[in-house]
Design an enzyme around this catalytic site. Structure first.
Site, mmCIF file in Angstrom:
data_model
loop_
_atom_site.group_PDB
_atom_site.id
_atom_site.type_symbol
_atom_site.label_atom_id
_atom_site.label_comp_id
_atom_site.label_asym_id
_atom_site.label_seq_id
_atom_site.Cartn_x
_atom_site.Cartn_y
_atom_site.Cartn_z
ATOM 1 N N GLU A 39 -6.158 -2.308 -4.218
ATOM 2 C CA GLU A 39 -7.158 -1.777 -5.140
ATOM 3 C C GLU A 39 -7.547 -2.764 -6.232
ATOM 4 O O GLU A 39 -8.594 -2.613 -6.864
ATOM 5 C CB GLU A 39 -6.651 -0.475 -5.761
ATOM 6 C CG GLU A 39 -6.593 0.671 -4.768
ATOM 7 C CD GLU A 39 -6.102 1.966 -5.369
ATOM 8 O OE1 GLU A 39 -5.458 1.919 -6.441
ATOM 9 O OE2 GLU A 39 -6.361 3.032 -4.778
ATOM 10 N N GLU A 45 14.231 -1.029 6.442
ATOM 11 C CA GLU A 45 14.626 -1.217 5.049
ATOM 12 C C GLU A 45 16.055 -1.753 4.919
ATOM 13 O O GLU A 45 16.436 -2.275 3.866
ATOM 14 C CB GLU A 45 14.492 0.085 4.263
ATOM 15 C CG GLU A 45 15.511 1.152 4.580
ATOM 16 C CD GLU A 45 15.402 2.325 3.610
ATOM 17 O OE1 GLU A 45 16.432 2.663 3.003
ATOM 18 O OE2 GLU A 45 14.303 2.885 3.460
#
Length: 309
Positions: free
Chosen positions: A90, A121
């Site tokens: 963004e 992870e």
């Protein structure tokens, strides 16, 4: 007969505890469920407020890196990684930053943005390898982990530290041990989740809040705003072109037609049009003054005022 997996980690974190305020949530009417979630969510801003000094240190490190021609990296897994990817994406249209200024690294890669990638992870080696290949001395790396111990994130931060980057860690676990080589630890205590262990809730909200504040403050310090206006935005559609015109009118007080003409002379560059209207210089001079100030409108305006005084 079910067997317990050989690799089990018990995380000592407030986010893993049962919340005494929500034990009857499954017996409530819908509006009661929503009110209880909303009540818990209101605890997040206060928790974030407690770590603002540490967040300010991280912002200053990021600004230093970007001003010296380096980059900011985000590294996360699961919800943390997805939020980091969103924040980095963004910034390009909002502040017209080069696409390589903010580089997200998400455990499991692009596939993990939609689907969980098993054990991604837990791959400290993978995190270390990815950051070793991407980070350069002088970069800044911000890790995000709800548990405070995600191996992919900590492996990446350790590798970045070895490469000569400055590092910070946003953790949702104030009990976690501070990792070696992390310059700034931002440990947010949002308490037990509404649903025990569901760290996409308050812990995730805190991380989103911190990421937005971190990147916005970084953009402000780099002069990507003028006052509270997005003067560096990239107008890629009709709505944003209308916003560009409105911002120019707000910043200068000039009539709309003057703003339209200024934007035309500036080839749509809002900062150049702003300098033209506020300083009374032509577009080429405005562009040169902005280049000399590193694109910082306030600094360019100050230099313009000093020259005409």
């Amino acid at each position: 007969m079910m067997t317990v997996p050989s690799q089990v980690v018990h995380v000592d974190s407030p986010t893993e505890q049962r919340n005494p305020r929500t034990t009857e949530i499954d017996r409530m009417p819908t509006i009661g469920v929503l009110r209880l979630i909303n009540s818990e969510d209101r605890r997040v801003p206060e928790a974030v407020g407690e770590v603002l000094p540490q967040l300010a240190d991280a912002v200053d490190l990021a600004v230093e890196a970007l001003r010296s021609g380096h980059r900011v990296h985000y590294v996360g897994a699961g919800t943390s990684g997805r939020l980091a990817v969103l924040d980095a994406a963004e910034l390009v249209p909002t502040y017209n930053v080069p696409p390589d200024w903010f580089v997200p690294h998400h455990a499991g890669g692009d596939k993990a943005l939609r689907d969980a990638v098993e054990n991604a992870e837990d791959d400290a080696t993978g995190g270390a390898a990815e950051l070793s290949a991407a980070v350069e001395p002088g970069d800044f790396v911000l890790g995000l982990t709800a548990s405070g111990r995600t191996p992919y994130v900590l492996g990446g931060l350790a590798a970045a530290n070895r490469r000569g980057a400055r590092t910070a860690l946003v953790s949702g676990n104030p009990r976690a041990v501070r990792p070696t080589g992390v310059d700034v630890l931002i440990a947010v205590d949002t308490g037990p989740e509404v649903i025990a262990g569901s760290t996409r809730m308050k812990a995730g909200t805190a991380q989103k809040t911190i990421l937005t504040a971190f990147s916005t403050a970084t953009m402000i310090k780099l002069g990507r705003t003028y006052s509270n206006l997005m003067v560096s935005m990239k107008a890629t559609n009709a709505k944003l072109r209308g916003r560009t015109l409105r911002i120019l009118r707000e910043a200068t007080g000039a009539p709309e037609q003057d703003c339209v003409e200024a934007l035309s002379q500036a080839d749509g560059d809002l900062k150049i049009a702003l300098m033209h209207l506020l300083c009374g210089v032509d577009a080429n001079t405005a562009a040169s003054m902005l280049d000399a100030s590193g694109g910082h409108v306030r600094d360019a305006l100050h230099a313009c005022t000093a020259c005409t005084a």
